[in-house]
Design a protein around this motif. Structure first.
Motif, PDB file in Angstrom:
ATOM      1  N   ALA A  20      21.823  32.184  41.672  1.00  0.00           N
ATOM      2  CA  ALA A  20      21.901  31.936  40.230  1.00  0.00           C
ATOM      3  C   ALA A  20      21.303  33.113  39.457  1.00  0.00           C
ATOM      4  CB  ALA A  20      21.166  30.637  39.889  1.00  0.00           C
ATOM      5  N   ARG A  21      20.198  33.669  39.989  1.00  0.00           N
ATOM      6  CA  ARG A  21      19.579  34.816  39.304  1.00  0.00           C
ATOM      7  C   ARG A  21      20.536  36.016  39.309  1.00  0.00           C
ATOM      8  NH1 ARG A  21      14.811  35.388  42.697  1.00  0.00           N
ATOM      9  NH2 ARG A  21      14.762  37.516  41.913  1.00  0.00           N
ATOM     10  N   ALA A  22      21.149  36.245  40.462  1.00  0.00           N
ATOM     11  CA  ALA A  22      22.090  37.375  40.554  1.00  0.00           C
ATOM     12  C   ALA A  22      23.295  37.135  39.644  1.00  0.00           C
ATOM     13  CB  ALA A  22      22.533  37.567  42.002  1.00  0.00           C
ATOM     14  N   ALA A  23      23.785  35.878  39.635  1.00  0.00           N
ATOM     15  CA  ALA A  23      24.954  35.557  38.805  1.00  0.00           C
ATOM     16  C   ALA A  23      24.623  35.646  37.324  1.00  0.00           C
ATOM     17  CB  ALA A  23      25.465  34.153  39.142  1.00  0.00           C
ATOM     18  N   ASP A  24      23.328  35.582  37.027  1.00  0.00           N
ATOM     19  CA  ASP A  24      22.888  35.674  35.642  1.00  0.00           C
ATOM     20  C   ASP A  24      22.714  37.142  35.222  1.00  0.00           C
ATOM     21  OD1 ASP A  24      22.349  34.141  33.410  1.00  0.00           O
ATOM     22  OD2 ASP A  24      20.184  34.480  33.622  1.00  0.00           O
ATOM     23  N   PHE A  63      31.163  44.908  46.953  1.00  0.00           N
ATOM     24  CA  PHE A  63      29.947  44.333  46.357  1.00  0.00           C
ATOM     25  C   PHE A  63      30.100  44.155  44.844  1.00  0.00           C
ATOM     26  CE2 PHE A  63      27.500  45.494  50.258  1.00  0.00           C
ATOM     27  CZ  PHE A  63      26.978  44.223  50.470  1.00  0.00           C
ATOM     28  N   LEU A  64      30.801  45.085  44.190  1.00  0.00           N
ATOM     29  CA  LEU A  64      30.987  44.922  42.740  1.00  0.00           C
ATOM     30  C   LEU A  64      31.895  43.729  42.451  1.00  0.00           C
ATOM     31  CD1 LEU A  64      31.161  48.617  41.485  1.00  0.00           C
ATOM     32  CD2 LEU A  64      29.278  46.990  41.296  1.00  0.00           C
ATOM     33  N   ARG A  65      32.915  43.524  43.299  1.00  0.00           N
ATOM     34  CA  ARG A  65      33.745  42.322  43.142  1.00  0.00           C
ATOM     35  C   ARG A  65      32.902  41.072  43.324  1.00  0.00           C
ATOM     36  NH1 ARG A  65      39.588  42.715  46.211  1.00  0.00           N
ATOM     37  NH2 ARG A  65      40.230  44.692  45.308  1.00  0.00           N
ATOM     38  N   CYS A  66      32.018  41.147  44.329  1.00  0.00           N
ATOM     39  CA  CYS A  66      31.123  40.022  44.600  1.00  0.00           C
ATOM     40  C   CYS A  66      30.276  39.739  43.363  1.00  0.00           C
ATOM     41  CB  CYS A  66      30.267  40.358  45.822  1.00  0.00           C
ATOM     42  SG  CYS A  66      28.819  39.325  46.013  1.00  0.00           S
ATOM     43  N   TYR A  67      29.741  40.799  42.770  1.00  0.00           N
ATOM     44  CA  TYR A  67      28.880  40.653  41.580  1.00  0.00           C
ATOM     45  C   TYR A  67      29.647  39.967  40.443  1.00  0.00           C
ATOM     46  CZ  TYR A  67      25.709  42.162  37.825  1.00  0.00           C
ATOM     47  OH  TYR A  67      24.842  42.202  36.765  1.00  0.00           O
ATOM     48  N   ARG A  68      30.894  40.450  40.239  1.00  0.00           N
ATOM     49  CA  ARG A  68      31.699  39.881  39.142  1.00  0.00           C
ATOM     50  C   ARG A  68      32.068  38.426  39.409  1.00  0.00           C
ATOM     51  NH1 ARG A  68      35.317  44.750  40.116  1.00  0.00           N
ATOM     52  NH2 ARG A  68      34.056  46.434  39.226  1.00  0.00           N
ATOM     53  N   LYS A  69      32.259  38.103  40.693  1.00  0.00           N
ATOM     54  CA  LYS A  69      32.766  36.762  41.028  1.00  0.00           C
ATOM     55  C   LYS A  69      31.665  35.776  41.381  1.00  0.00           C
ATOM     56  CE  LYS A  69      37.314  38.196  42.734  1.00  0.00           C
ATOM     57  NZ  LYS A  69      38.270  37.200  42.289  1.00  0.00           N
ATOM     58  N   LEU A  70      30.411  36.226  41.328  1.00  0.00           N
ATOM     59  CA  LEU A  70      29.317  35.320  41.725  1.00  0.00           C
ATOM     60  C   LEU A  70      29.379  33.957  41.033  1.00  0.00           C
ATOM     61  CD1 LEU A  70      26.142  37.539  42.182  1.00  0.00           C
ATOM     62  CD2 LEU A  70      27.125  35.967  43.844  1.00  0.00           C
TER      63      LEU A  70
ATOM     64  N   GLU B  75      27.810  47.208  34.771  1.00  0.00           N
ATOM     65  CA  GLU B  75      28.855  46.186  34.564  1.00  0.00           C
ATOM     66  C   GLU B  75      28.400  45.181  33.504  1.00  0.00           C
ATOM     67  OE1 GLU B  75      31.636  44.893  36.868  1.00  0.00           O
ATOM     68  OE2 GLU B  75      31.847  47.017  37.329  1.00  0.00           O
ATOM     69  N   PRO B  76      29.354  44.535  32.823  1.00  0.00           N
ATOM     70  CA  PRO B  76      28.958  43.392  31.997  1.00  0.00           C
ATOM     71  C   PRO B  76      28.378  42.310  32.903  1.00  0.00           C
ATOM     72  CG  PRO B  76      31.277  43.988  31.647  1.00  0.00           C
ATOM     73  CD  PRO B  76      30.795  44.787  32.804  1.00  0.00           C
ATOM     74  N   LYS B  77      27.561  41.416  32.363  1.00  0.00           N
ATOM     75  CA  LYS B  77      26.979  40.345  33.190  1.00  0.00           C
ATOM     76  C   LYS B  77      28.082  39.550  33.863  1.00  0.00           C
ATOM     77  CE  LYS B  77      22.516  39.419  31.110  1.00  0.00           C
ATOM     78  NZ  LYS B  77      21.646  38.402  30.567  1.00  0.00           N
ATOM     79  N   PRO B  78      27.840  39.028  35.062  1.00  0.00           N
ATOM     80  CA  PRO B  78      28.914  38.366  35.812  1.00  0.00           C
ATOM     81  C   PRO B  78      29.676  37.295  35.038  1.00  0.00           C
ATOM     82  CG  PRO B  78      27.044  38.673  37.237  1.00  0.00           C
ATOM     83  CD  PRO B  78      26.631  39.143  35.873  1.00  0.00           C
ATOM     84  N   GLY B  79      28.977  36.451  34.285  1.00  0.00           N
ATOM     85  CA  GLY B  79      29.689  35.357  33.627  1.00  0.00           C
ATOM     86  C   GLY B  79      30.376  35.759  32.319  1.00  0.00           C
ATOM     87  N   GLU B  80      30.071  36.967  31.836  1.00  0.00           N
ATOM     88  CA  GLU B  80      30.539  37.382  30.519  1.00  0.00           C
ATOM     89  C   GLU B  80      32.060  37.561  30.500  1.00  0.00           C
ATOM     90  OE1 GLU B  80      27.355  40.003  28.784  1.00  0.00           O
ATOM     91  OE2 GLU B  80      29.146  41.156  28.300  1.00  0.00           O
ATOM     92  N   ALA B  81      32.693  37.023  29.455  1.00  0.00           N
ATOM     93  CA  ALA B  81      34.147  37.142  29.369  1.00  0.00           C
ATOM     94  C   ALA B  81      34.523  38.483  28.751  1.00  0.00           C
ATOM     95  CB  ALA B  81      34.704  36.002  28.535  1.00  0.00           C
ATOM     96  N   THR B  82      35.262  39.292  29.496  1.00  0.00           N
ATOM     97  CA  THR B  82      35.813  40.526  28.933  1.00  0.00           C
ATOM     98  C   THR B  82      37.330  40.406  29.072  1.00  0.00           C
ATOM     99  OG1 THR B  82      35.795  41.638  31.066  1.00  0.00           O
ATOM    100  CG2 THR B  82      33.829  41.886  29.729  1.00  0.00           C
TER     101      THR B  82
END
Lengths: 187, 141
Positions: A20-24, A63-70, B75-82
């Protein structure tokens, strides 16, 4: 580049709080995940792409895909399985985009000793060199089938090739490897 | 003896794709054909070595985790909508929902690719049609 024996496999998945912290967007929390799984992701990329330069790029992309998709990760699959699939897809996408010639034979710096011995007189150096010399069309399906144990249908979907073609490629890849390794042992 | 019939089946055998009768037939042949038995043994050795290699973890170059973390920080934050993410997620959702279309020869193609090609073709046709209309308008009397 020294091998360790699956560090990630002996560690528990990241806790929901860590994820959750990483996804945040907490980069330090994400970095901890990268440190834990970098060996697995890098190995997948290296085995699919066959050289270290591309492997590093593809592993970073995974890893960047992982970060975006967390935020989309659901715990139906273990985190390592989910990340493994991301690494595989990133490496195959990378291969599709970058149709470069592979670098000259570049064998991972596997430490001498028992780690380099894979059984039956086959060493890591001879196997990776033989894999490297396979044509790309044979190497990728053979790696996916015999190193990672993927079903043929999944390999066909991932590589966008007909099922029958994939089977022929794997059979030819195995035959080439067998003959090459046999010749090396006899030499 | 012509072993080609059995050699063609060794790959299917190691993949567990042979039926009961075919397996029994091949095993019967292997029991007295040293060449085919040797080929199977070698193939098993290679596959065993590959499986072992697959369990070996390579360490990436030094500083890899730091470089990835630095790239993630940009990168933008993971949950952020772009825009890119919204489009990417929509395409992924299309992929999951619509799956793939079978093509002749056993190939498959993602539906989103077909939609993409269709849109691209429509854009080209619109441009061609505009060009032709303009050419007609400019045609001297």
């Amino acid at each position: 580049m020294t091998p360790s024996n699956l560090k990630w496999a002996t560690l528990p998945d990241p806790t929901p709080a860590e994820l959750a912290r990483a996804a945040d967007g907490e980069v330090e929390a994400f970095k901890t995940i990268v440190e834990r799984y970098q060996g697995m992701v890098y190995s997948v990329a290296y085995n699919v792409l066959g050289n270290h330069t591309d492997a590093e790029d593809a592993a970073q992309e995974a890893f960047l895909r992982c970060y975006r998709k967390l935020p989309q990760y659901r715990s139906e699959a273990t985190f390592s399985t989910w990340l493994f699939r991301l690494a595989l897809n990133s490496s195959i996408d990378y291969k599709r985009r970058e149709r470069r010639r592979p670098e000259p034979v570049e064998v991972p710096d596997v430490a001498a000793g028992e780690q380099a011995e894979l059984g039956d007189g086959i060493t890591a150096a001879t196997l990776t060199s033989a894999l490297h010399d396979l044509p790309n069309d044979y190497r990728v399906p053979t790696v996916l089938r015999d190193i990672y144990g993927l079903p043929y249908q999944e390999i066909a979907d991932l590589t966008a090739r007909p099922l029958g073609t994939v089977k022929v490629m794997v059979h030819r890849g195995r035959a080439s490897l067998r003959l090459r390794l046999q010749a090396e042992r006899e030499a | 003896m012509d072993c080609s019939y059995f050699r063609a089946r060794i790959n299917h055998y190691v993949d567990g794709e042979l039926g009961y009768l075919e397996t029994a037939e091949l095993q019967g042949h292997l029991s007295f054909c040293a060449d085919c038995a040797e080929e199977l043994a070698q193939m098993s050795e290679v596959r065993g070595a590959m499986a072992t290699w697959g369990r070996t973890e390579l360490a990436p170059p030094p500083g890899f985790a730091e470089r990835v973390a630095a790239a993630a920080a940009l990168e933008p934050k993971p949950g952020e909508a772009t825009v890119g993410r919204v489009v990417g997620d929509a395409l992924d959702a299309l992929d999951d929902t619509l799956g793939r279309i079978p093509l002749p020869g056993g190939r498959t193609i993602p539906v989103k690719n077909v939609l993409g090609y269709g849109l691209a073709a429509a854009a080209v046709l619109i441009q061609v049609e505009r060009y032709l209309r303009r050419a007609r308008e400019l045609k001297p009397l």
